[in-house]
Design a protein around this motif. Structure first.
Motif, PDB file in Angstrom:
ATOM      1  N   SER A   1      45.753 -19.014 -21.924  1.00 31.57           N
ATOM      2  CA  SER A   1      45.112 -17.770 -22.359  1.00 31.57           C
ATOM      3  C   SER A   1      44.109 -17.285 -21.329  1.00 31.57           C
ATOM      4  CB  SER A   1      44.420 -17.980 -23.713  1.00 31.57           C
ATOM      5  OG  SER A   1      43.668 -16.850 -24.090  1.00 31.57           O
ATOM      6  N   VAL A   2      43.320 -18.205 -20.773  1.00 32.11           N
ATOM      7  CA  VAL A   2      42.311 -17.831 -19.775  1.00 32.11           C
ATOM      8  C   VAL A   2      42.972 -17.190 -18.557  1.00 32.11           C
ATOM      9  CG1 VAL A   2      40.646 -18.782 -18.134  1.00 32.11           C
ATOM     10  CG2 VAL A   2      40.619 -19.537 -20.508  1.00 32.11           C
ATOM     11  N   LEU A   3      44.170 -17.635 -18.213  1.00 34.56           N
ATOM     12  CA  LEU A   3      44.877 -17.099 -17.059  1.00 34.56           C
ATOM     13  C   LEU A   3      45.787 -15.934 -17.425  1.00 34.56           C
ATOM     14  CD1 LEU A   3      45.803 -20.463 -15.299  1.00 34.56           C
ATOM     15  CD2 LEU A   3      43.952 -18.900 -14.726  1.00 34.56           C
ATOM     16  N   GLY A   4      45.771 -15.519 -18.701  1.00 35.74           N
ATOM     17  CA  GLY A   4      46.594 -14.395 -19.138  1.00 35.74           C
ATOM     18  C   GLY A   4      48.076 -14.685 -19.117  1.00 35.74           C
ATOM     19  N   MET A   5      48.463 -15.935 -19.425  1.00 35.30           N
ATOM     20  CA  MET A   5      49.862 -16.346 -19.313  1.00 35.30           C
ATOM     21  C   MET A   5      50.515 -16.631 -20.654  1.00 35.30           C
ATOM     22  SD  MET A   5      49.440 -18.879 -16.003  1.00 35.30           S
ATOM     23  CE  MET A   5      51.159 -19.380 -16.002  1.00 35.30           C
ATOM     24  N   VAL A   6      49.930 -16.129 -21.767  1.00 38.96           N
ATOM     25  CA  VAL A   6      50.533 -16.363 -23.075  1.00 38.96           C
ATOM     26  C   VAL A   6      51.376 -15.170 -23.490  1.00 38.96           C
ATOM     27  CG1 VAL A   6      48.725 -17.932 -23.863  1.00 38.96           C
ATOM     28  CG2 VAL A   6      48.494 -15.485 -24.288  1.00 38.96           C
ATOM     29  N   ASP A   7      52.382 -15.427 -24.305  1.00 41.26           N
ATOM     30  CA  ASP A   7      53.211 -14.366 -24.873  1.00 41.26           C
ATOM     31  C   ASP A   7      52.407 -13.657 -25.960  1.00 41.26           C
ATOM     32  OD1 ASP A   7      55.214 -13.183 -26.831  1.00 41.26           O
ATOM     33  OD2 ASP A   7      56.569 -13.832 -25.244  1.00 41.26           O
ATOM     34  N   LYS A   8      52.356 -12.336 -25.912  1.00 38.52           N
ATOM     35  CA  LYS A   8      51.519 -11.602 -26.864  1.00 38.52           C
ATOM     36  C   LYS A   8      52.063 -11.661 -28.284  1.00 38.52           C
ATOM     37  CE  LYS A   8      48.858 -10.681 -23.558  1.00 38.52           C
ATOM     38  NZ  LYS A   8      47.653 -11.528 -23.425  1.00 38.52           N
ATOM     39  N   GLU A   9      53.385 -11.759 -28.424  1.00 42.15           N
ATOM     40  CA  GLU A   9      53.965 -11.809 -29.764  1.00 42.15           C
ATOM     41  C   GLU A   9      54.013 -13.223 -30.315  1.00 42.15           C
ATOM     42  OE1 GLU A   9      57.993 -10.321 -32.160  1.00 42.15           O
ATOM     43  OE2 GLU A   9      57.820 -10.037 -29.988  1.00 42.15           O
ATOM     44  N   TYR A  10      54.291 -14.174 -29.448  1.00 43.18           N
ATOM     45  CA  TYR A  10      54.347 -15.585 -29.841  1.00 43.18           C
ATOM     46  C   TYR A  10      53.376 -16.368 -28.967  1.00 43.18           C
ATOM     47  CZ  TYR A  10      58.729 -13.992 -31.919  1.00 43.18           C
ATOM     48  OH  TYR A  10      59.672 -13.305 -32.626  1.00 43.18           O
ATOM     49  N   PRO A  11      52.086 -16.276 -29.215  1.00 45.04           N
ATOM     50  CA  PRO A  11      51.093 -16.838 -28.277  1.00 45.04           C
ATOM     51  C   PRO A  11      51.009 -18.360 -28.265  1.00 45.04           C
ATOM     52  CG  PRO A  11      49.998 -15.939 -30.207  1.00 45.04           C
ATOM     53  CD  PRO A  11      51.441 -15.576 -30.344  1.00 45.04           C
ATOM     54  N   LEU A  12      51.266 -19.000 -29.392  1.00 41.47           N
ATOM     55  CA  LEU A  12      51.073 -20.452 -29.444  1.00 41.47           C
ATOM     56  C   LEU A  12      52.152 -21.171 -28.652  1.00 41.47           C
ATOM     57  CD1 LEU A  12      49.355 -22.758 -30.615  1.00 41.47           C
ATOM     58  CD2 LEU A  12      50.961 -22.849 -32.524  1.00 41.47           C
ATOM     59  N   ILE A  13      51.744 -22.011 -27.713  1.00 40.83           N
ATOM     60  CA  ILE A  13      52.683 -22.803 -26.915  1.00 40.83           C
ATOM     61  C   ILE A  13      53.001 -24.074 -27.692  1.00 40.83           C
ATOM     62  CG2 ILE A  13      52.985 -24.070 -24.747  1.00 40.83           C
ATOM     63  CD1 ILE A  13      51.116 -22.027 -23.443  1.00 40.83           C
ATOM     64  N   THR A  14      54.217 -24.153 -28.214  1.00 41.73           N
ATOM     65  CA  THR A  14      54.581 -25.271 -29.085  1.00 41.73           C
ATOM     66  C   THR A  14      55.351 -26.365 -28.364  1.00 41.73           C
ATOM     67  OG1 THR A  14      56.572 -24.058 -29.745  1.00 41.73           O
ATOM     68  CG2 THR A  14      54.627 -23.810 -31.126  1.00 41.73           C
ATOM     69  N   GLY A  15      55.648 -26.163 -27.079  1.00 37.66           N
ATOM     70  CA  GLY A  15      56.287 -27.206 -26.280  1.00 37.66           C
ATOM     71  C   GLY A  15      55.336 -27.705 -25.210  1.00 37.66           C
ATOM     72  N   ARG A  16      55.558 -28.897 -24.755  1.00 40.74           N
ATOM     73  CA  ARG A  16      54.699 -29.437 -23.689  1.00 40.74           C
ATOM     74  C   ARG A  16      55.063 -28.778 -22.366  1.00 40.74           C
ATOM     75  NH1 ARG A  16      51.668 -33.711 -25.263  1.00 40.74           N
ATOM     76  NH2 ARG A  16      52.235 -34.680 -27.250  1.00 40.74           N
ATOM     77  N   PRO A  17      54.069 -28.412 -21.563  1.00 38.81           N
ATOM     78  CA  PRO A  17      54.356 -27.715 -20.303  1.00 38.81           C
ATOM     79  C   PRO A  17      55.030 -28.615 -19.283  1.00 38.81           C
ATOM     80  CG  PRO A  17      52.004 -28.214 -20.475  1.00 38.81           C
ATOM     81  CD  PRO A  17      52.621 -28.573 -21.798  1.00 38.81           C
ATOM     82  N   PHE A  18      55.847 -28.011 -18.448  1.00 40.86           N
ATOM     83  CA  PHE A  18      56.484 -28.700 -17.320  1.00 40.86           C
ATOM     84  C   PHE A  18      56.346 -27.776 -16.122  1.00 40.86           C
ATOM     85  CE2 PHE A  18      60.066 -29.620 -14.519  1.00 40.86           C
ATOM     86  CZ  PHE A  18      59.968 -31.001 -14.388  1.00 40.86           C
TER      87      PHE A  18
END
Length: 512
Positions: A256-273
């Motif tokens: 979120s701080v870097l502006g990299m979230v999806d506006k419609e589905y903001p919650l990242i539910t998978g672990r990043p790779f």
């Protein structure tokens, strides 16, 4: 003539500081003066705010207007202060009562026509406001779903400045979203995701990847080109266990701080790779800049970071990873302050054993011994000591490709990984530990006790392999994970032998 205050927020690194936007309107020469340790984009807000108010059909009298963003010791940057500045000025002019903004956080950028535009960093701002006792937030319409991830907050989405003014003056109603009530907040993955069943052979390397993910261990794969190292690494996300809601929120805050979230589905539910190219700089990898922002290791927090062609990375870039690999966080010091970014990730590396990639097959290898030593010398021993598992990926045989034997799917492997993670969660419940890789020396004695025969085996391995204290402890941690995959309460000789085997490959290439 009046004075008003609107609550907003500023982000420094990942830390959020609440900011009081104060506006004072008085008699005097018509001027719009802004103070409070402002960056250039915040200073420009005076022109945006005045033009947006005028284009919204609201008349501004020729008065002296002073806006202060307190505390003055915190540097304010970005365009998220436009909306709170406009509302503070309008409240001072008597457009509505300043009491309507009590216990309300306001963020948003203004266009010249008065429309409210999205901003970055909304999730950590709203979470900080909730912790401070704020109950309502006025956000840009595009950021509503992101703010609604915070339970218990009343989120109002604004599309235009005039719309907010009418709501605060009680001229019109405003629809709101209650945080924490939205359920459909993530997208489902595609059906064509890569799977471990696509890879023929290399069972030993796939087993090493399974152990690494199960215990949160760092993994290095060495082998000739085309042996499947990159394919195995890029399928790691398919066996990573799903994060808890708390972990998802923590990961989403960074994005979120870097502006990299999806506006419609903001919650990242998978672990990043995160897969990083070998031309990456130190600042891009660990974070930094004049006013530091999170880097790739923080974007991989809670997930995995993949470094392909490890020996092609600049040596100073690799060396800066040593501290975060040990501590699970990165500390950056600048003249403007000290910043701490989370960096608890699994490091996955792949590399060739020499410039041509065929060593130690002397029938194919065209490199001189000096070239090989120089190539492998780019990876220092202290860096290798921080790798828990070293696996060799041999050249694939034709029979393995021709026979096309059915391989285990990622779903089957992930089931075993999740079972091992559940064992670790129960074992470390109530402590700071999440996985076996986080065990400290004093905790090894409690959770990884060895029997007499196992202790004798480790004694022999320590002497014969010339282990350091760090690599000795890492072998014990990996053995604990292998035991968890076997659902064994105690570490047995078989578990230790497999863990020791993951340390012999680095001695083959880097040993003297």
């Amino acid at each position: 003539m009046s004075f008003s205050t609107v609550l907003s927020a500023a982000i420094q690194g990942l830390h959020v500081e609440l900011v009081h936007v104060e506006a004072d309107v008085s008699n005097g020469l018509p001027v719009f003066h802004m103070v409070g340790y402002l960056s250039s984009e915040v200073k420009e807000a005076s022109e945006r705010v005045r033009t947006a108010i005028r284009n919204s059909g609201i008349q501004m009298p020729a008065r002296k207007m002073v806006v202060n963003l307190a505390p003055a010791t915190v540097r304010k940057k970005g365009a998220s202060f436009d909306l709170p500045i406009a509302l503070a000025v309008l409240a001072s002019l008597g457009r509505f009562s300043g009491r309507q903004l009590k216990d309300t956080l306001v963020v948003g950028e203004l266009s010249l026509d008065g429309s409210v535009k999205e901003v970055s960093g909304v999730l950590p701002m709203v979470m900080r406001a909730r912790d401070a006792g704020v109950t309502r937030c006025i956000l840009p319409k595009q950021n509503v779903q992101e703010g609604a991830l915070v339970r218990g907050m009343e989120i109002l989405g604004a599309e235009h400045l005039l719309e907010v003014c009418r709501y605060l003056s009680k001229e019109q109603e405003f629809s709101f979203v209650m945080g924490g009530t939205r359920q459909e907040i993530h997208k489902k993955g595609g059906v064509d995701e890569p799977d471990y069943s696509d890879i023929q052979g290399q069972e030993a390397v796939k087993r090493a990847a399974e152990v690494a993910v199960a215990g949160g261990h760092n993994l290095l794969m060495v082998g000739p080109p085309g042996s499947g190292k990159t394919m195995i690494a890029k399928r790691v996300p398919t066996i990573l266990p799903p994060p808890t809601l708390e972990e998802s929120i923590e990961i989403t805050k960074i994005y979120s701080v870097l502006g990299m979230v999806d506006k419609e589905y903001p919650l990242i539910t998978g672990r990043p790779f995160r897969s990083v190219h070998h031309t990456v700089t130190k600042s891009a990898l660990i974070g930094g800049g004049a006013f530091p922002a999170p880097g790739e290791i923080s974007l991989a927090h809670g997930g995995a970071l993949f470094l392909d062609e490890l020996a092609e990375f600049q040596k100073p870039v690799l060396e800066v990873l040593r501290q975060p690999l040990e501590e699970g966080q990165i500390r950056i010091t600048r003249a403007c302050g000290n910043f701490v970014f989370p960096a608890n990730f699994i490091l996955i590396c792949a590399m060739n054993p020499c410039p041509c990639g065929n060593y130690p097959d002397y029938n194919r290898c065209t490199c001189t011994q000096a070239q090989i030593q120089q190539y492998l010398g780019k990876i220092s021993q202290p860096f290798l000591d921080r790798i828990d598992i070293c696996a060799e990926a041999p050249r694939i045989q034709y029979e393995a490709l021709y026979e096309g034997k059915k391989q285990e799917s990622s779903a089957v492997i992930r089931k075993r990984v999740c079972a091992a993670r559940e064992i670790q969660q129960k074992r470390y419940k109530g402590s700071r530990l999440l996985t076996n890789s986080m065990l400290e020396v004093r905790e090894l004695k409690e959770f990884c006790r060895l029997g007499r025969s196992e202790e004798l085996l480790m004694r022999k391995a320590f002497v014969s392999l010339g282990l350091t204290a760090r690599t000795y402890h890492k072998i014990i941690k990996v053995a604990r994970t292998i035991a968890d995959l076997d659902a064994s309460e105690r570490i047995k000789e078989g578990h230790l032998k497999e863990a020791i085997g993951y340390r012999t490959m680095d001695k083959k290439y880097w040993g003297r």
